[in-house]
Write a protein that holds these residues in place. Structure first.
Motif, PDB file in Angstrom:
ATOM      1  N   PRO A   1      54.996 -22.142  73.151  1.00  0.00           N
ATOM      2  CA  PRO A   1      53.796 -22.402  73.893  1.00  0.00           C
ATOM      3  C   PRO A   1      53.602 -23.686  74.147  1.00  0.00           C
ATOM      4  CG  PRO A   1      53.200 -21.845  71.887  1.00  0.00           C
ATOM      5  CD  PRO A   1      54.728 -21.972  71.627  1.00  0.00           C
ATOM      6  N   HIS A   2      54.585 -24.718  74.233  1.00  0.00           N
ATOM      7  CA  HIS A   2      54.283 -26.008  74.335  1.00  0.00           C
ATOM      8  C   HIS A   2      53.347 -26.547  75.686  1.00  0.00           C
ATOM      9  CE1 HIS A   2      55.369 -30.473  74.873  1.00  0.00           C
ATOM     10  NE2 HIS A   2      56.010 -30.391  73.755  1.00  0.00           N
ATOM     11  N   ALA A   3      52.692 -27.143  75.601  1.00  0.00           N
ATOM     12  CA  ALA A   3      52.016 -27.729  76.737  1.00  0.00           C
ATOM     13  C   ALA A   3      53.084 -28.316  77.892  1.00  0.00           C
ATOM     14  CB  ALA A   3      51.036 -28.940  76.423  1.00  0.00           C
TER      15      ALA A   3
ATOM     16  N   TYR B   1      50.703 -33.800  81.863  1.00  0.00           N
ATOM     17  CA  TYR B   1      50.528 -32.271  81.881  1.00  0.00           C
ATOM     18  C   TYR B   1      49.322 -31.964  83.170  1.00  0.00           C
ATOM     19  CZ  TYR B   1      52.420 -32.528  77.384  1.00  0.00           C
ATOM     20  OH  TYR B   1      53.431 -32.665  76.138  1.00  0.00           O
ATOM     21  N   ARG B   2      49.541 -30.846  83.659  1.00  0.00           N
ATOM     22  CA  ARG B   2      48.503 -30.531  84.788  1.00  0.00           C
ATOM     23  C   ARG B   2      47.311 -30.247  84.116  1.00  0.00           C
ATOM     24  NH1 ARG B   2      51.256 -26.076  88.256  1.00  0.00           N
ATOM     25  NH2 ARG B   2      53.022 -27.341  87.922  1.00  0.00           N
TER      26      ARG B   2
ATOM     27  N   GLU C   1      34.447 -22.546  77.397  1.00  0.00           N
ATOM     28  CA  GLU C   1      35.828 -23.547  77.466  1.00  0.00           C
ATOM     29  C   GLU C   1      35.713 -24.848  77.928  1.00  0.00           C
ATOM     30  OE1 GLU C   1      39.302 -22.561  77.011  1.00  0.00           O
ATOM     31  OE2 GLU C   1      39.839 -20.617  77.729  1.00  0.00           O
ATOM     32  N   THR C   2      36.409 -25.712  77.247  1.00  0.00           N
ATOM     33  CA  THR C   2      36.383 -27.392  77.890  1.00  0.00           C
ATOM     34  C   THR C   2      37.523 -27.471  78.594  1.00  0.00           C
ATOM     35  OG1 THR C   2      35.147 -27.843  75.783  1.00  0.00           O
ATOM     36  CG2 THR C   2      36.243 -29.739  77.023  1.00  0.00           C
ATOM     37  N   PRO C   3      37.474 -27.525  80.015  1.00  0.00           N
ATOM     38  CA  PRO C   3      38.539 -27.848  80.904  1.00  0.00           C
ATOM     39  C   PRO C   3      39.420 -29.133  80.523  1.00  0.00           C
ATOM     40  CG  PRO C   3      36.760 -27.419  82.354  1.00  0.00           C
ATOM     41  CD  PRO C   3      36.040 -27.635  80.566  1.00  0.00           C
ATOM     42  N   TYR C   4      40.611 -29.064  80.609  1.00  0.00           N
ATOM     43  CA  TYR C   4      41.449 -30.071  80.436  1.00  0.00           C
ATOM     44  C   TYR C   4      41.581 -30.969  81.688  1.00  0.00           C
ATOM     45  CZ  TYR C   4      45.522 -33.056  79.416  1.00  0.00           C
ATOM     46  OH  TYR C   4      46.523 -33.886  79.202  1.00  0.00           O
ATOM     47  N   PRO C   5      41.488 -32.107  81.882  1.00  0.00           N
ATOM     48  CA  PRO C   5      41.594 -32.647  82.966  1.00  0.00           C
ATOM     49  C   PRO C   5      42.839 -33.332  83.498  1.00  0.00           C
ATOM     50  CG  PRO C   5      40.782 -34.246  81.487  1.00  0.00           C
ATOM     51  CD  PRO C   5      40.833 -32.871  80.911  1.00  0.00           C
ATOM     52  N   GLN C   6      43.061 -33.433  84.716  1.00  0.00           N
ATOM     53  CA  GLN C   6      44.483 -34.033  85.154  1.00  0.00           C
ATOM     54  C   GLN C   6      44.348 -35.521  84.881  1.00  0.00           C
ATOM     55  OE1 GLN C   6      45.900 -32.402  88.886  1.00  0.00           O
ATOM     56  NE2 GLN C   6      47.727 -32.919  88.364  1.00  0.00           N
ATOM     57  N   GLY C   7      45.470 -35.991  84.729  1.00  0.00           N
ATOM     58  CA  GLY C   7      45.540 -37.363  84.533  1.00  0.00           C
ATOM     59  C   GLY C   7      45.547 -37.722  83.096  1.00  0.00           C
TER      60      GLY C   7
ATOM     61  N   GLU D   1      48.067 -30.856  72.686  1.00  0.00           N
ATOM     62  CA  GLU D   1      48.367 -31.766  73.928  1.00  0.00           C
ATOM     63  C   GLU D   1      48.043 -30.887  75.002  1.00  0.00           C
ATOM     64  OE1 GLU D   1      52.483 -32.616  73.077  1.00  0.00           O
ATOM     65  OE2 GLU D   1      52.156 -34.135  71.608  1.00  0.00           O
ATOM     66  N   GLY D   2      47.677 -31.399  76.111  1.00  0.00           N
ATOM     67  CA  GLY D   2      47.613 -30.711  77.194  1.00  0.00           C
ATOM     68  C   GLY D   2      46.288 -29.564  77.473  1.00  0.00           C
ATOM     69  N   GLY D   3      45.370 -29.862  76.371  1.00  0.00           N
ATOM     70  CA  GLY D   3      44.381 -28.862  76.227  1.00  0.00           C
ATOM     71  C   GLY D   3      44.616 -28.118  75.117  1.00  0.00           C
TER      72      GLY D   3
END
Length: 468
Positions: free
Chosen positions: A211-213, A247-248, A237-243, A297-299
């Motif tokens: 399950p890698h980001a 990772y998306r 949830e805490t959204p993971y932002p792009q940038g 990573e990535g959320g």
């Protein structure tokens, strides 16, 4: 006379062919499934508090053996896989950190040994030890077939417009539909490999990317973890932002990670079912483990998922949470069901263990030992006095484990080394540093560290500057 001789010759040839065929058939099939950044605590069989059910993976241990004290090659992707496939720990391996440098021509692998002994060899997923046209490309390192990613950075993208394939000894770049999740296509290739090679011994290496980001599962896999309004069933949830790197963005990272672990579990179940369906159960070993500890990573949220369980540390740490990984092994008729073992062994032992299972030769100068007897919970006749790790990323981390004692060394350039000592029999969470109260043990284990390593042949991992 000539006719009689011919009959004898033909009969002898037939008998020899029959003997060789029986010998080949008696060689067990070996399936090695490697999850990517799956933590020790992400499986229900290792952590009753895990919020994601993993019934198929856990079933491997119920029908075989579950190891509680098994260790990865190190705490990140490429060097851990190097230890796995070359049988050398980080004191002697060529690749000692995450890099895109390839294995050299002289770095031989487990796949080459099994291939030379009559095994059909296939790998589907993430390689990480050499790209096309280099000395580390999969077809050069012993794989008859390959489909997947060649380097770690590319593997961050589950929706890519190309992957790579080895067929008939040739590597080629394959165009693909970038709307199709790569794990689904990789699994299809793996299942096809099993079907095609059901009548011959095979070694199937499955370094899956889950399950890698990035945390981006298909909608059909994410849906069971979402409410009707699209909110997460796993709470706020805490959204993971792009940038935030390569990772998306992901609005529901907890639900996405849960979906990826659940998908990994289903895929393992599909492989188990196919092996049974084809009548290969009695002659097939299935191993399941992870390349290192859990990521953030990535959320990714290892705290929410209790991904390291009772262990301290994550990916990029040499604390137990970064290097102790699950290992479950199933082989009906060969491995007794329902066992739990606390035997200490590691990735560099896989090569000699597998060549022992295949009854074929191994390499001289390995750090690994055969732990074949451990697969039935027995103490090996020869086992390690200690295990050694090293990690090179910004500064040097080293660790030695001998019995209950574990010593960690941290060294940055132009600063004195710092040591931590833990008694894992009393403190598996590595919360009480005993270095100051046991200087004799620190000195003894430091001596083991010094003798466990040779200078890095790859200048990228040369630590000599930090020792001054």
């Amino acid at each position: 006379m000539n006719q009689q001789f011919r009959k004898i010759f033909l009969l002898g040839t037939a008998i020899l062919c029959s003997i060789l065929a029986q010998a080949q058939q008696s060689k067990p099939n070996i399936i090695f499934i490697l999850a990517d950044d799956l933590g020790y605590g992400n499986l229900a069989s290792y952590n009753s508090k895990s919020p994601v059910a993993t019934p198929n993976i856990d079933q491997l241990g119920k029908e075989g053996i579950r190891f509680t004290d098994f260790y990865s090659g190190t705490t990140v992707c490429a060097p851990s896989r190097c230890a796995l496939l070359t049988g050398k720990h980080m004191g002697h391996a060529y690749i000692r950190g995450n890099t895109r440098l390839p294995l050299r021509a002289k770095d031989s692998t487990l796949a080459q040994l099994l291939q030379q002994s009559g095994y059909r060899t296939g790998m589907f997923g993430k390689w990480g030890l050499g790209e096309a046209g280099t000395t580390g490309s999969p077809e050069i390192k012993g794989f008859d077939e390959f489909f997947g990613y060649l380097n770690q950075r590319h593997a961050h993208n589950y929706y890519t417009d190309h992957l790579f394939q080895v067929k008939n000894g040739k590597m080629r770049r394959v165009k693909r539909d970038s709307t199709v999740y790569t794990q689904d296509e990789i699994l299809d290739h793996a299942m096809g490999f099993i079907r095609e090679n059901r009548n011959k011994p095979f070694f199937l290496y499955l370094p899956f990317t889950l399950p890698h980001a990035e945390l981006a599962p298909p909608a059909k896999d994410l849906q069971p973890f979402l409410n009707a309004d699209g909110s997460s069933k796993l709470g706020p949830e805490t959204p993971y932002p792009q940038g935030g790197g390569s990772y998306r963005s992901q609005p529901t990272p907890h639900a996405a990670f849960a979906a990826m672990v659940s998908k990994l579990d289903r895929n393992v179940g599909e492989i188990m079912a196919l092996v049974k369906q084809l009548g290969l159960d009695d002659n097939t070993y299935i191993f399941f483990t992870s390349d290192n500890g859990p990521h953030k990573e990535g959320g990714g949220d290892p705290v929410y998922f209790d991904s390291n369980g009772q262990l301290k540390g994550l990916k990029r740490d040499l604390y137990e949470g970064g290097i102790r990984v699950p290992l479950l092994v199933r082989a009906p008729g060969k491995v007794s069901a329902g066992q739990v073992s606390n035997i200490q062994w590691a990735f560099w032992d896989i090569l000699p263990t597998f060549t022992d299972l295949a009854q074929t030769r191994t390499f001289p100068g390995l750090d690994g030992l055969s732990y074949r007897s451990a697969l039935n919970g027995k103490e090996p006749t020869k086992k390690h006095d200690y295990l050694y790790w090293q990690f090179n990323e910004g500064y040097i981390q080293e660790a030695v484990l001998r019995g209950k004692w574990k010593l960690l060394r941290f060294k940055r350039q132009d600063t004195p080394a710092r040591f931590e000592l833990y008694d894992l029999s009393e403190d598996i969470g590595e919360t009480h540093d005993l270095a100051a109260s046991h200087p004799d043990i620190v000195k003894e284990l430091t001596g083991i560290m010094l003798k466990s390593k040779s200078p890095a042949e790859n200048p990228e991992f040369d630590w000599s500057a930090t020792e001054k």
